[in-house]
Enzyme design. Structure first.
Site, PDB file in Angstrom:
ATOM      1  N   PHE A  21       0.411 -41.660  -7.862  1.00 34.28           N
ATOM      2  CA  PHE A  21       1.261 -41.903  -9.080  1.00 34.28           C
ATOM      3  C   PHE A  21       0.748 -43.036  -9.671  1.00 34.28           C
ATOM      4  O   PHE A  21       0.195 -44.200  -9.353  1.00 34.28           O
ATOM      5  CB  PHE A  21       2.834 -42.070  -8.468  1.00 34.28           C
ATOM      6  CG  PHE A  21       3.793 -41.655  -9.410  1.00 34.28           C
ATOM      7  CD1 PHE A  21       3.820 -42.537 -10.760  1.00 34.28           C
ATOM      8  CD2 PHE A  21       4.764 -40.671  -9.122  1.00 34.28           C
ATOM      9  CE1 PHE A  21       4.889 -41.922 -11.627  1.00 34.28           C
ATOM     10  CE2 PHE A  21       5.856 -40.176 -10.115  1.00 34.28           C
ATOM     11  CZ  PHE A  21       5.902 -41.099 -11.235  1.00 34.28           C
ATOM     12  N   PHE A  56       6.351 -44.959  -2.549  1.00 37.67           N
ATOM     13  CA  PHE A  56       7.428 -44.953  -1.860  1.00 37.67           C
ATOM     14  C   PHE A  56       6.908 -44.597  -0.333  1.00 37.67           C
ATOM     15  O   PHE A  56       7.355 -44.815   0.701  1.00 37.67           O
ATOM     16  CB  PHE A  56       8.440 -43.939  -2.236  1.00 37.67           C
ATOM     17  CG  PHE A  56       9.658 -44.053  -1.177  1.00 37.67           C
ATOM     18  CD1 PHE A  56       9.803 -43.066  -0.146  1.00 37.67           C
ATOM     19  CD2 PHE A  56      10.673 -44.743  -1.402  1.00 37.67           C
ATOM     20  CE1 PHE A  56      10.984 -42.906   0.567  1.00 37.67           C
ATOM     21  CE2 PHE A  56      11.815 -44.948  -0.693  1.00 37.67           C
ATOM     22  CZ  PHE A  56      11.903 -44.000   0.400  1.00 37.67           C
ATOM     23  N   VAL A  80       4.178 -49.150  -9.670  1.00 38.01           N
ATOM     24  CA  VAL A  80       5.601 -48.706  -9.921  1.00 38.01           C
ATOM     25  C   VAL A  80       5.905 -49.315 -11.183  1.00 38.01           C
ATOM     26  O   VAL A  80       5.838 -50.484 -11.437  1.00 38.01           O
ATOM     27  CB  VAL A  80       6.502 -49.145  -8.805  1.00 38.01           C
ATOM     28  CG1 VAL A  80       7.808 -48.780  -8.962  1.00 38.01           C
ATOM     29  CG2 VAL A  80       5.803 -48.920  -7.449  1.00 38.01           C
ATOM     30  N   ILE A  81       6.310 -48.346 -12.173  1.00 36.99           N
ATOM     31  CA  ILE A  81       6.303 -48.683 -13.635  1.00 36.99           C
ATOM     32  C   ILE A  81       7.675 -48.165 -14.089  1.00 36.99           C
ATOM     33  O   ILE A  81       7.954 -47.231 -13.861  1.00 36.99           O
ATOM     34  CB  ILE A  81       5.226 -48.035 -14.438  1.00 36.99           C
ATOM     35  CG1 ILE A  81       3.871 -48.471 -14.187  1.00 36.99           C
ATOM     36  CG2 ILE A  81       5.528 -48.579 -16.238  1.00 36.99           C
ATOM     37  CD1 ILE A  81       2.693 -47.975 -15.012  1.00 36.99           C
ATOM     38  N   HIS A  87      15.561 -45.647 -10.544  1.00 42.10           N
ATOM     39  CA  HIS A  87      14.931 -45.278  -9.742  1.00 42.10           C
ATOM     40  C   HIS A  87      13.674 -46.401  -9.369  1.00 42.10           C
ATOM     41  O   HIS A  87      13.510 -46.701  -8.070  1.00 42.10           O
ATOM     42  CB  HIS A  87      14.357 -43.926  -9.873  1.00 42.10           C
ATOM     43  CG  HIS A  87      13.545 -43.238  -8.929  1.00 42.10           C
ATOM     44  ND1 HIS A  87      12.087 -43.073  -8.880  1.00 42.10           N
ATOM     45  CD2 HIS A  87      13.865 -42.658  -7.727  1.00 42.10           C
ATOM     46  CE1 HIS A  87      11.846 -42.192  -7.558  1.00 42.10           C
ATOM     47  NE2 HIS A  87      12.998 -42.018  -6.957  1.00 42.10           N
ATOM     48  N   PHE A 112      -0.089 -56.665  -0.022  1.00 36.86           N
ATOM     49  CA  PHE A 112       0.892 -56.084  -0.989  1.00 36.86           C
ATOM     50  C   PHE A 112      -0.020 -56.139  -2.318  1.00 36.86           C
ATOM     51  O   PHE A 112      -0.179 -57.022  -2.764  1.00 36.86           O
ATOM     52  CB  PHE A 112       2.048 -56.683  -1.089  1.00 36.86           C
ATOM     53  CG  PHE A 112       3.232 -56.137  -2.067  1.00 36.86           C
ATOM     54  CD1 PHE A 112       3.518 -56.946  -3.157  1.00 36.86           C
ATOM     55  CD2 PHE A 112       3.745 -54.779  -1.564  1.00 36.86           C
ATOM     56  CE1 PHE A 112       4.423 -56.264  -4.031  1.00 36.86           C
ATOM     57  CE2 PHE A 112       4.613 -54.429  -2.337  1.00 36.86           C
ATOM     58  CZ  PHE A 112       5.134 -55.043  -3.771  1.00 36.86           C
ATOM     59  N   ARG A 126      -3.199 -55.842 -15.230  1.00 39.45           N
ATOM     60  CA  ARG A 126      -3.295 -56.401 -13.776  1.00 39.45           C
ATOM     61  C   ARG A 126      -4.458 -55.375 -12.929  1.00 39.45           C
ATOM     62  O   ARG A 126      -4.351 -55.768 -11.741  1.00 39.45           O
ATOM     63  CB  ARG A 126      -1.999 -56.798 -13.176  1.00 39.45           C
ATOM     64  CG  ARG A 126      -1.272 -57.748 -13.875  1.00 39.45           C
ATOM     65  CD  ARG A 126       0.405 -57.529 -13.636  1.00 39.45           C
ATOM     66  NE  ARG A 126       1.102 -58.696 -14.395  1.00 39.45           N
ATOM     67  CZ  ARG A 126       1.206 -58.821 -15.521  1.00 39.45           C
ATOM     68  NH1 ARG A 126       0.914 -57.884 -16.548  1.00 39.45           N
ATOM     69  NH2 ARG A 126       1.948 -59.835 -16.432  1.00 39.45           N
TER      70      ARG A 126
END
Ligand SMILES: Nc1c(NC[C@H](O)[C@H](O)[C@H](O)CO)[nH]c(=O)[nH]c1=O
Ligand SMILES: CC(=O)[C@@H](O)COP(=O)(O)O
Length: 153
Positions: A21, A56, A80-81, A87, A112, A126
């Site tokens: 994703f 996830f 994760v945006i 959500h 991480f 980033r």
């Protein structure tokens, strides 16, 4: 006694878990991680990359790698945006909690490298532009953690 992990080691086996994703961002994180590992003397044959659907799913694959006994460290990369619903909050919470638990449960250092941002622009900053590359940072952290743990043990 001061314990510190050096940033060079040719005898480290690395598992990398990438979320597909937002692959535009994650591919850049992976490039940074590979750059960091190779330029700190980790042989390419010591690095395995696993792609999962989204952030996830990262913790499950990271735990499989950690428990396999084939890796000295696992690097988790994702982006994760934030969207229009809550959500984002649930994904971020479970991914961060899940990844943190693996290192503590298995003793294998898990890094991480999942970006959690409000915009694609923040993520790209980033992943190899003005905010650095979180993948590169995680690569160096992974080497340092393995070397540090080996010194303590
Ligand atoms: N919105 C993002 C997701 N969502 C997908 C979840 O990670 C998961 O794959 C799905 O809920 C099925 O279990 N994933 C990301 O990595 N980044 C996002 O921005
Ligand atoms: C982080 C997400 O899950 C998010 O991108 C999903 O977008 P939305 O909240 O608009 O469904």
């Amino acid at each position: 006694m001061i314990y510190e992990g050096k940033l060079v080691n040719t005898d480290i086996r690395v598992g990398v878990v990438c979320a597909r994703f937002n692959e535009l961002v994650v591919s850049r994180l992976l490039s940074g991680a590979m750059d960091g590992l190779k330029r700190h003397e980790i042989p390419e044959e010591n690095i395995d990359v696993a792609w999962c659907p989204g952030a996830f799913e990262i913790p499950l694959i990271a735990k499989k790698m950690a428990l396999s006994g084939r890796y000295d460290t696992v690097i988790c990369l994702g982006a994760v945006i934030r969207g229009a619903t809550s959500h984002y909050d649930y994904v971020c919470a479970e991914v961060s909690k899940g990844i943190a638990a693996i290192g503590l449960e298995t003793g294998v250092p898990v890094m991480f490298g999942v970006l959690t941002t409000d915009s694609i622009e923040q993520a790209l900053e980033r992943a190899g532009s003005k905010g650095g590359n979180k993948g590169y940072d995680c690569a160096l952290g992974a080497i340092e953690m393995v070397n540090l743990i080996r010194r303590i043990e």
